[in-house]
Write a protein that holds these residues in place. Structure first.
Motif, PDB file in Angstrom:
ATOM      1  N   LYS A 169      38.614  30.542 105.860  1.00 22.46           N
ATOM      2  CA  LYS A 169      37.421  30.299 105.045  1.00 22.46           C
ATOM      3  C   LYS A 169      37.122  31.493 104.159  1.00 22.46           C
ATOM      4  CE  LYS A 169      35.144  27.060 108.177  1.00 22.46           C
ATOM      5  NZ  LYS A 169      33.867  26.710 108.869  1.00 22.46           N
ATOM      6  N   GLU A 170      36.280  31.254 103.165  1.00 26.80           N
ATOM      7  CA  GLU A 170      35.880  32.336 102.267  1.00 26.80           C
ATOM      8  C   GLU A 170      34.805  33.206 102.938  1.00 26.80           C
ATOM      9  OE1 GLU A 170      36.672  30.134  97.965  1.00 26.80           O
ATOM     10  OE2 GLU A 170      34.654  30.790  98.524  1.00 26.80           O
ATOM     11  N   ARG A 171      34.722  34.421 102.453  1.00 25.25           N
ATOM     12  CA  ARG A 171      33.684  35.313 102.948  1.00 25.25           C
ATOM     13  C   ARG A 171      32.322  34.777 102.512  1.00 25.25           C
ATOM     14  NH1 ARG A 171      34.649  41.698 102.410  1.00 25.25           N
ATOM     15  NH2 ARG A 171      36.613  40.914 103.291  1.00 25.25           N
ATOM     16  N   GLU A 172      31.356  34.790 103.431  1.00 19.99           N
ATOM     17  CA  GLU A 172      30.033  34.270 103.117  1.00 19.99           C
ATOM     18  C   GLU A 172      28.957  35.270 103.518  1.00 19.99           C
ATOM     19  OE1 GLU A 172      29.121  30.738 105.367  1.00 19.99           O
ATOM     20  OE2 GLU A 172      29.397  31.721 107.301  1.00 19.99           O
ATOM     21  N   LEU A 173      27.845  35.189 102.789  1.00 18.99           N
ATOM     22  CA  LEU A 173      26.716  36.052 103.065  1.00 18.99           C
ATOM     23  C   LEU A 173      25.988  35.588 104.321  1.00 18.99           C
ATOM     24  CD1 LEU A 173      24.796  38.350 102.119  1.00 18.99           C
ATOM     25  CD2 LEU A 173      23.551  36.602 100.836  1.00 18.99           C
ATOM     26  N   VAL A 174      25.679  36.533 105.207  1.00 22.83           N
ATOM     27  CA  VAL A 174      24.933  36.214 106.421  1.00 22.83           C
ATOM     28  C   VAL A 174      23.465  36.607 106.264  1.00 22.83           C
ATOM     29  CG1 VAL A 174      24.702  36.688 108.889  1.00 22.83           C
ATOM     30  CG2 VAL A 174      26.982  36.489 107.859  1.00 22.83           C
ATOM     31  N   ALA A 175      23.227  37.860 105.863  1.00 20.63           N
ATOM     32  CA  ALA A 175      21.849  38.348 105.744  1.00 20.63           C
ATOM     33  C   ALA A 175      21.824  39.589 104.869  1.00 20.63           C
ATOM     34  CB  ALA A 175      21.267  38.671 107.118  1.00 20.63           C
ATOM     35  N   THR A 176      20.696  39.777 104.182  1.00 19.82           N
ATOM     36  CA  THR A 176      20.502  40.963 103.365  1.00 19.82           C
ATOM     37  C   THR A 176      19.165  41.604 103.697  1.00 19.82           C
ATOM     38  OG1 THR A 176      19.411  39.783 101.566  1.00 19.82           O
ATOM     39  CG2 THR A 176      21.802  39.957 101.441  1.00 19.82           C
ATOM     40  N   ILE A 177      19.076  42.891 103.404  1.00 20.81           N
ATOM     41  CA  ILE A 177      17.811  43.601 103.569  1.00 20.81           C
ATOM     42  C   ILE A 177      17.719  44.675 102.499  1.00 20.81           C
ATOM     43  CG2 ILE A 177      18.808  45.191 105.290  1.00 20.81           C
ATOM     44  CD1 ILE A 177      15.989  45.144 106.653  1.00 20.81           C
TER      45      ILE A 177
END
Length: 116
Positions: free
Chosen positions: A43-51
């Motif tokens: 799978k492609e890299r995906e965003l989990v969380a940002t701060i």
């Protein structure tokens, strides 16, 4: 140049918890956004969380209510507390940062495997 060093991860049973940490080797006043991404096999890299530096957070729908991102600006560290883990959370988790000059940096990745 910024180095991001991750720790944590490993094998955990479904429903379990894991905490990832990431330390940035850079003047703490220049790092702006920190985040966690993940990439599952095939799978492609995906965003989990940002701060943000101010503490504003954003989460992928798939992890809302289960994962918590936090950071310590003094120690240039970002954390990802992962609870109620599911097999589909299995992935390599990458730490990410963007500085005030919009340069971006990646950690080496930490494997998290959720399996009984």
């Amino acid at each position: 140049q910024v180095q991001l060093v991750e720790s944590g991860g490993g094998l955990v049973q479904p429903g379990g918890s894991v905490r990832l940490s990431c330390v940035a080797s850079r003047n703490r006043f220049t790092i702006n956004v920190m985040a966690w991404y993940r990439q599952a096999p095939g799978k492609e890299r995906e965003l989990v969380a940002t701060i943000t530096r101010g503490g504003a957070t954003n989460y992928a729908d798939s992890v809302k209510g289960r994962f918590t991102i936090s950071r310590n600006n003094v120690e240039n560290t970002v954390f990802l507390q992962m609870n109620s883990l599911k097999p589909e959370d299995t992935a390599v988790y990458y730490c990410f940062s963007r500085d005030i000059y919009d340069f971006t940096y990646w950690g080496q990745g930490a494997q998290v495997t959720v399996s009984s």
